[in-house]
Write a protein that holds these residues in place. Structure first.
Motif, short mmCIF file in Angstrom:
data_model
loop_
_atom_site.label_atom_id
_atom_site.label_comp_id
_atom_site.label_asym_id
_atom_site.label_seq_id
_atom_site.Cartn_x
_atom_site.Cartn_y
_atom_site.Cartn_z
N ASP A 559 28.17 -5.14 -34.19
CA ASP A 559 28.97 -4.08 -34.80
C ASP A 559 30.40 -4.26 -34.28
O ASP A 559 30.72 -3.86 -33.16
N THR A 562 32.49 -1.08 -33.09
CA THR A 562 32.08 -0.52 -31.80
C THR A 562 32.53 -1.42 -30.65
O THR A 562 33.00 -0.97 -29.61
N SER A 587 26.79 -1.55 -28.03
CA SER A 587 26.89 -1.98 -29.42
C SER A 587 25.52 -2.18 -30.04
O SER A 587 25.28 -1.81 -31.19
N SER A 590 24.07 1.13 -30.90
CA SER A 590 24.72 1.68 -32.08
C SER A 590 24.23 0.98 -33.34
O SER A 590 23.96 1.62 -34.36
#
Length: 604
Positions: A559, A562, A587, A590
């Motif tokens: 990501d 992030t 990350s 997330s």
């Protein structure tokens, strides 16, 4: 007895096989596999060399001065006796017949066996006769080389042949020149170990490109290992195991099977677009050395060539450098093979650990330099050889008529170099156009390999269309260490805060000016740095084809937004690696949450 030798891990995986030893004293003779049908001809070459050396020694006996007659004649008689001993020439024949070694290689292998036997003798006088054997052997090797016209250092490749049913082979050497390493790309070797070298020496880089296990900096490996010993290379831990016990052998064979399964799984990603979880498209390009490598790049799923190391076209040629037409054909072959995808061709980057053949009058004389890494290399050498440089630029420009081409200039550090390059480019373009030859889409870029280039980057980008970060040399020059020297290998640190800040600064400035930026050094192909480079804003990675699938897997799971939030903390940290690993865990969490939300939406 089983022995473990420790070195530096440079290419992951496990290799198991019989040791093929290239001793340091004979590393400069030709080593290549022959067709089995040519075995008798190679053996005949050995016999002819013995006849020639025998005649030389007999002639020397006639020329010995009277005052030194008795001693020298006795020594020459010893050499003549050794020359006729079946343990030398006749015993080299099985290496030719069963292993398909060429005559020089077979003789080197047999000499290694004999000298080891002399080392183990208890009698001092007999043990000292090893020097005589080596001297006779060197005479035979010189006679063989004269007879073939082969240049020293030609580890030639006839190894694309499939030696079905034979034991796998592992190369053990004091060192292997980058040009010679290229010859192994289609060879039967499943791994290699060298006494010297560092993690980012060009020997190590080519090993990773071949995707075969390798250990360098193993110090005494070539002295400890004997011809035909069973050995294990642990490319993950940097260990060479000589004559492993059955239990250890079985454990490593199991690990080999696991690695093969993982590679097969990753290969399924080759046609999957590289897009992060938050929708960022990432360009995964290939680094290649020769035109035939383009097929491997396509097979791996590369969307272009990010680095064509053109200097390898100039190596192993006994001083005869390729002319414009030969270069043009090589560049055109790659451009056509890539079918409209961009091809980045780096101009000749010789010097330091990539010298040309000694026969070349144009080669920088590294033996006269106090520090070759800081001497006449890369663009400095090209500008000192304007005829050669002009030929290369014209050849690249002509190849651009067949597809998009990017020209990459290595080791730019001075604005005066930039102006010179621009002038030679303009002149080459005029010359090609004056001939009525077509020129297609061409962009010009600079490699960022020295801190000076980072500090003057805005000025560079006013001339260049893009930059490519060569992390291997950037680390070397930032930390003031020779990356090929195992004595300081422990100081080579891609996680050093200064290195990371220079890379981040380069990416940020290029993006801000709307210029392309990529990383073509080893960090691009190292999964440990994928998320960090994405966080810095990098969207173009260039690496060896064998590394593309593993990097793509990291991209697909990342990501970028992030990661970007955590970047300042990583760059400010005294221990960036630990800070980066913590950010990656956040990350990953997330990303998992995002996948879970997406899945729930679909299910509803």
């Amino acid at each position: 007895m089983s022995i473990q030798v420790f070195g530096l891990p440079v290419s992951r995986g496990v290799a198991i096989g019989r040791a093929v030893l290239v001793a340091s004293s004979r590393v400069d003779v030709a080593h290549y596999f022959i067709d089995p049908a040519d075995a008798e001809r190679e053996y005949e070459r050995l016999r002819d060399a013995r006849t020639e050396v025998s005649a030389e020694l007999m002639a020397l006996k006639q020329e010995v001065p009277e005052e030194a007659h008795a001693e020298l004649v006795a020594l020459l008689d010893v050499h003549l006796m050794m020359l006729q001993d079946p343990m030398l020439v006749e015993s080299a024949q099985p290496w030719i017949a069963t292993r398909h070694y060429n005559a020089e290689w077979a003789l080197s292998a047999q000499l290694e066996v004999l000298t080891r036997q002399f080392d183990e003798m208890e009698d001092d006088y007999l043990r000292e006769r090893k020097a005589d054997v080596e001297q006779v052997g060197e005479r035979l090797l010189k006679a063989l080389t004269r007879g073939t016209g082969l240049s020293p250092g030609a580890l030639a490749n006839a190894g694309a042949r499939d030696f079905a049913g034979e034991d796998p082979l592992v190369l053990v050497a004091n060192d292997i020149a980058p040009a010679d390493m290229l010859q192994f790309k289609r060879s039967v070797f499943t791994g290699f170990v060298t006494d010297v070298g560092g993690r980012t020496s060009h020997t190590a880089i080519v090993a990773r490109s071949m995707d075969i296990p390798a250990v360098v900096g193993a110090r005494e490996a070539s002295r400890i290992v004997r011809q035909d010993d069973w050995v294990i290379i642990d490319g993950d831990a940097g260990i060479l195991i000589v004559n492993p016990p059955p239990m250890v052998l079985e454990e490593y064979r199991f690990r080999q099977r696991q690695v093969e399964l993982e590679r097969a799984r990753l290969s399924r990603l080759r046609h999957t677009p590289a897009v992060t979880l938050d929708g960022q498209t990432v360009e995964l390009l290939a680094n290649i050395e020769l035109p035939r490598d383009a097929s491997a790049a396509l097979e791996a799923g590369a969307v272009g060539v990010g680095l064509f190391r053109s200097e390898f076209l100039f190596m192993n040629r006994a001083g005869r450098l390729p002319d414009e037409d030969e270069q043009f054909e090589a560049y055109r072959a790659v451009v056509l093979a890539m079918g409209g995808m961009p091809v980045t061709i780096r101009t000749v980057d010789v010097g330091a650990d990539k010298p040309l053949d000694r026969a070349s009058s144009q080669e920088p004389r590294h033996d006269h330099m106090l520090n070759p890494a800081l001497g006449l290399r890369a663009i400095r050498w090209s500008l000192s050889e304007p005829d050669m440089f002009s030929e290369q630029l014209r050849a690249i420009l002509r190849a651009s008529a067949f597809g998009p081409v990017r020209i990459l200039i290595p080791m730019v550090a001075h604005l005066s170099e930039v102006q010179s390059v621009k002038q030679w480019m303009d002149r080459a373009r005029e010359e090609v156009t004056a001939r009525g030859q077509a020129i297609g889409e061409v962009t010009l870029g600079a490699m960022v390999e020295v801190p000076a280039a980072v500090l003057i980057l805005p000025s560079l980008l006013r001339t260049f269309d893009f930059v490519s970060i060569g992390t291997n040399d950037l680390i070397q020059y930032t930390l003031a260490i020779d990356r090929a020297d195992e004595a300081v290998a422990h100081l080579y640190d891609p996680w050093h805060p200064a290195v990371l800040r220079l890379i981040a600064q380069t990416i940020a400035q290029a993006n801000a000016m709307g210029k392309g930026v990529s990383v073509c050094g080893e960090m691009a192909g190292d999964p440990a740095f994928t998320e960090l480079l994405l966080a810095m804003g990098l969207r173009s990675f260039s690496m060896h084809p064998a590394q593309i699938s593993s990097i793509k897997q990291r991209v697909l799971r990342a990501d970028a937004r992030t990661l970007q939030l955590a970047l300042p903390a990583v760059l400010d940290a005294d221990q960036p690696q630990q800070a980066c690993e913590a950010a990656m865990r956040t990350s990953s969490k997330s990303g998992a949450e995002r996948l879970a939300v997406s899945s729930r939406t679909v299910l509803q």
